[in-house]
Design a protein around this motif. Sequence first.
Motif, PDB file in Angstrom:
ATOM      1  N   GLU A 117       4.680  10.936   7.396  1.00 47.25           N
ATOM      2  CA  GLU A 117       4.419   9.820   8.298  1.00 47.25           C
ATOM      3  C   GLU A 117       3.975   8.583   7.523  1.00 47.25           C
ATOM      4  O   GLU A 117       4.367   7.452   7.852  1.00 47.25           O
ATOM      5  CB  GLU A 117       3.361  10.211   9.326  1.00 47.25           C
ATOM      6  N   LEU A 118       3.162   8.775   6.472  1.00 48.83           N
ATOM      7  CA  LEU A 118       2.757   7.637   5.645  1.00 48.83           C
ATOM      8  C   LEU A 118       3.976   6.974   5.013  1.00 48.83           C
ATOM      9  O   LEU A 118       4.077   5.739   4.969  1.00 48.83           O
ATOM     10  CB  LEU A 118       1.784   8.098   4.559  1.00 48.83           C
ATOM     11  N   ALA A 119       4.901   7.811   4.509  1.00 48.52           N
ATOM     12  CA  ALA A 119       6.110   7.273   3.897  1.00 48.52           C
ATOM     13  C   ALA A 119       6.953   6.537   4.926  1.00 48.52           C
ATOM     14  O   ALA A 119       7.502   5.469   4.660  1.00 48.52           O
ATOM     15  CB  ALA A 119       6.919   8.398   3.256  1.00 48.52           C
ATOM     16  N   ARG A 120       7.053   7.112   6.142  1.00 52.26           N
ATOM     17  CA  ARG A 120       7.849   6.474   7.200  1.00 52.26           C
ATOM     18  C   ARG A 120       7.254   5.129   7.578  1.00 52.26           C
ATOM     19  O   ARG A 120       7.964   4.137   7.730  1.00 52.26           O
ATOM     20  CB  ARG A 120       7.907   7.381   8.427  1.00 52.26           C
ATOM     21  N   ARG A 121       5.933   5.076   7.729  1.00 62.23           N
ATOM     22  CA  ARG A 121       5.288   3.818   8.114  1.00 62.23           C
ATOM     23  C   ARG A 121       5.397   2.784   7.004  1.00 62.23           C
ATOM     24  O   ARG A 121       5.532   1.583   7.285  1.00 62.23           O
ATOM     25  CB  ARG A 121       3.828   4.077   8.465  1.00 62.23           C
ATOM     26  N   SER A 122       5.316   3.233   5.763  1.00 60.64           N
ATOM     27  CA  SER A 122       5.477   2.299   4.646  1.00 60.64           C
ATOM     28  C   SER A 122       6.871   1.699   4.653  1.00 60.64           C
ATOM     29  O   SER A 122       7.051   0.500   4.434  1.00 60.64           O
ATOM     30  CB  SER A 122       5.206   3.015   3.325  1.00 60.64           C
ATOM     31  N   ARG A 123       7.873   2.551   4.913  1.00 61.09           N
ATOM     32  CA  ARG A 123       9.252   2.040   4.980  1.00 61.09           C
ATOM     33  C   ARG A 123       9.420   1.084   6.145  1.00 61.09           C
ATOM     34  O   ARG A 123      10.079   0.044   6.029  1.00 61.09           O
ATOM     35  CB  ARG A 123      10.236   3.200   5.102  1.00 61.09           C
ATOM     36  N   ALA A 124       8.799   1.415   7.268  1.00 61.09           N
ATOM     37  CA  ALA A 124       8.919   0.548   8.445  1.00 61.09           C
ATOM     38  C   ALA A 124       8.263  -0.804   8.209  1.00 61.09           C
ATOM     39  O   ALA A 124       8.764  -1.841   8.630  1.00 61.09           O
ATOM     40  CB  ALA A 124       8.293   1.236   9.661  1.00 61.09           C
ATOM     41  N   ALA A 125       7.118  -0.790   7.506  1.00 60.10           N
ATOM     42  CA  ALA A 125       6.421  -2.052   7.234  1.00 60.10           C
ATOM     43  C   ALA A 125       7.222  -2.952   6.311  1.00 60.10           C
ATOM     44  O   ALA A 125       7.053  -4.167   6.304  1.00 60.10           O
ATOM     45  CB  ALA A 125       5.053  -1.769   6.622  1.00 60.10           C
ATOM     46  N   ALA A 126       8.092  -2.361   5.511  1.00 57.20           N
ATOM     47  CA  ALA A 126       8.885  -3.133   4.559  1.00 57.20           C
ATOM     48  C   ALA A 126      10.295  -3.393   5.061  1.00 57.20           C
ATOM     49  O   ALA A 126      11.172  -3.757   4.301  1.00 57.20           O
ATOM     50  CB  ALA A 126       8.947  -2.390   3.228  1.00 57.20           C
ATOM     51  N   ALA A 127      10.516  -3.208   6.373  1.00 55.30           N
ATOM     52  CA  ALA A 127      11.884  -3.191   6.863  1.00 55.30           C
ATOM     53  C   ALA A 127      12.422  -4.547   7.300  1.00 55.30           C
ATOM     54  O   ALA A 127      13.564  -4.639   7.714  1.00 55.30           O
ATOM     55  CB  ALA A 127      11.987  -2.216   8.044  1.00 55.30           C
ATOM     56  N   PHE A 333       8.898   0.257 -13.922  1.00 54.07           N
ATOM     57  CA  PHE A 333       8.732  -0.813 -12.946  1.00 54.07           C
ATOM     58  C   PHE A 333       8.079  -0.271 -11.672  1.00 54.07           C
ATOM     59  O   PHE A 333       8.413   0.836 -11.224  1.00 54.07           O
ATOM     60  CB  PHE A 333      10.085  -1.417 -12.556  1.00 54.07           C
ATOM     61  N   PRO A 334       7.178  -1.025 -11.060  1.00 57.59           N
ATOM     62  CA  PRO A 334       6.651  -0.601  -9.761  1.00 57.59           C
ATOM     63  C   PRO A 334       7.749  -0.725  -8.703  1.00 57.59           C
ATOM     64  O   PRO A 334       8.557  -1.653  -8.745  1.00 57.59           O
ATOM     65  CB  PRO A 334       5.516  -1.600  -9.506  1.00 57.59           C
ATOM     66  N   VAL A 335       7.788   0.204  -7.775  1.00 60.90           N
ATOM     67  CA  VAL A 335       8.798   0.196  -6.712  1.00 60.90           C
ATOM     68  C   VAL A 335       8.128   0.480  -5.381  1.00 60.90           C
ATOM     69  O   VAL A 335       7.048   1.080  -5.324  1.00 60.90           O
ATOM     70  CB  VAL A 335       9.910   1.245  -6.964  1.00 60.90           C
ATOM     71  N   ASP A 336       8.774   0.044  -4.295  1.00 64.34           N
ATOM     72  CA  ASP A 336       8.274   0.384  -2.973  1.00 64.34           C
ATOM     73  C   ASP A 336       8.957   1.655  -2.483  1.00 64.34           C
ATOM     74  O   ASP A 336       9.663   2.326  -3.226  1.00 64.34           O
ATOM     75  CB  ASP A 336       8.453  -0.790  -1.995  1.00 64.34           C
ATOM     76  N   GLN A 337       8.756   1.992  -1.206  1.00 64.79           N
ATOM     77  CA  GLN A 337       9.291   3.240  -0.676  1.00 64.79           C
ATOM     78  C   GLN A 337      10.811   3.276  -0.667  1.00 64.79           C
ATOM     79  O   GLN A 337      11.419   4.339  -0.650  1.00 64.79           O
ATOM     80  CB  GLN A 337       8.766   3.467   0.753  1.00 64.79           C
ATOM     81  N   THR A 338      11.459   2.118  -0.692  1.00 65.47           N
ATOM     82  CA  THR A 338      12.923   2.071  -0.695  1.00 65.47           C
ATOM     83  C   THR A 338      13.497   2.057  -2.108  1.00 65.47           C
ATOM     84  O   THR A 338      14.710   2.077  -2.282  1.00 65.47           O
ATOM     85  CB  THR A 338      13.432   0.821   0.046  1.00 65.47           C
ATOM     86  N   GLY A 339      12.615   1.987  -3.121  1.00 64.89           N
ATOM     87  CA  GLY A 339      13.073   1.905  -4.502  1.00 64.89           C
ATOM     88  C   GLY A 339      13.263   0.486  -4.992  1.00 64.89           C
ATOM     89  O   GLY A 339      13.707   0.271  -6.117  1.00 64.89           O
ATOM     90  N   SER A 340      12.912  -0.501  -4.176  1.00 58.36           N
ATOM     91  CA  SER A 340      13.093  -1.900  -4.559  1.00 58.36           C
ATOM     92  C   SER A 340      11.990  -2.347  -5.510  1.00 58.36           C
ATOM     93  O   SER A 340      10.827  -1.964  -5.373  1.00 58.36           O
ATOM     94  CB  SER A 340      13.074  -2.786  -3.302  1.00 58.36           C
ATOM     95  N   VAL A 341      12.357  -3.177  -6.504  1.00 57.65           N
ATOM     96  CA  VAL A 341      11.381  -3.705  -7.450  1.00 57.65           C
ATOM     97  C   VAL A 341      10.999  -5.150  -7.128  1.00 57.65           C
ATOM     98  O   VAL A 341       9.923  -5.610  -7.508  1.00 57.65           O
ATOM     99  CB  VAL A 341      11.896  -3.627  -8.906  1.00 57.65           C
TER     100      VAL A 341
END
Length: 476
Positions: A117-127, A333-341
Amino acid sequence: MDRLVLGKRLRHFRTRAGLTLDQLGERVGVVASQLSLIENGKREPRLSLLQAIAREVGVETAALLSGEAPDRRSALEIELERAQTSPAYAQLALPHVRTPRSLGDDALEALVGLHRELARRSRAAAATPEEARRANTSIRLQMRECDNYLPEIESVAEELMERIGHTTGAVTHREVAVLAELLGFTLIFADDLPSNTRSITDLENGRIYLPPASIPGGHGLRSLALQAMAHRVLGHDRPASYAEFLRQRLEINYFASACLLPETRASEFLQEAKRERNLAIEDLRDAFGVTHEAAAHRFTNLATRHLGLKVHFYRTDASGSLLRGYENDGMPFPVDQTGSVEGQVLCHKWAGRTAFNRTNRTTEFYQYTDCPEGTYWSSVQTGDAEQGPFSIACGVRFDDAKWFRGRETAIRTVSTCPDPQCCRTPSDELLARWEGKAWPSARMHAHVLAPLPTGSFPGVDDTEMYQFLSAHAPQD
């Protein structure tokens, strides 16, 4: 070999055979502690040891090497372990939860569910810009797989530059105009281009409209013109998706770079410099009359193919936000939940950020950085653009620094990011003095492919803010 899965399968078959670690260890000639490390996924065993273990637990060696978890419990334990070793979890500075048999299945299910759920919410926040970011990440990973080298475009660019008679030195504006004529275009300079365009191509009348002078950010007119021509040279159609649009942008930039620094001559130049142990991005830049960023990025195209070097490259702004990056040398490199830098905040200890601390920024800056993944050497050039100061970093792993000018630098830092104690957590002294006593007005970030960096106030670095307040506070 997936060490976590292997360890779970080994434990599963050992317990099924009714053997303790001590008993199995005695039979295969290994101490129990070594078997425990293997079962916990922390050590990879020799094949001969695996074969011996398989015999003692009564299975084929292939059964131990299967890529599937042996049961539901093991699958959950593996998923939890991977979630707890992710950069996102490391930044939370929470304890590592072990999974002994005394931890009930329900509790394990709950922990894994929370991580999902944490991963899902992180992805949603970055959507918000999700389509662009995911497409850009996909392209970045594809380019890493091919070592940032596109042979088809290299071949086309080399042939065209030979056709216009370019043989040595920097490509001139006249040669670019000749190439445009060869392709059926006329270059026209206009001072009233729309503010959100870099160039406009009139396909019907064969005209490419360009600004009368270089636009801010280092995009020269030669590069702009070559990028405009590239759409025709590469047979591009109108993009049907954002992913296709980004791919075309990458290809036209690559084509322009391959024309300005043709593969044969550029690779010969770099090979000679390597033989002399004197590789330098600034020399490549000056020899071909391009911007420092263009030279650094072109170096990444050719370094692995022609020099046998794995490299990294990135551009960051003065606040440490990563604007673009490429690596095939493992630079973390730091990345977000989608793998974006894009938009991620770099460690304060990395060379691309420490370079801003110098008083004299006119020369190259060199630094070694010790990371959990290894030691990296980087060469950095800083500059100023309309959007503010920026730095261009390009480098290699420690063992390959011997080929570069600047390898003698004594500057060396230690980065433990994503551990928040590395540089993102203010010191106890700063926290005691300023926590709860400051309210900044954050500058708006304009990242196209990523959301704002997160923090107490989005986009604000707490450590830098508190240090600033300490420096300017009245002295007791």
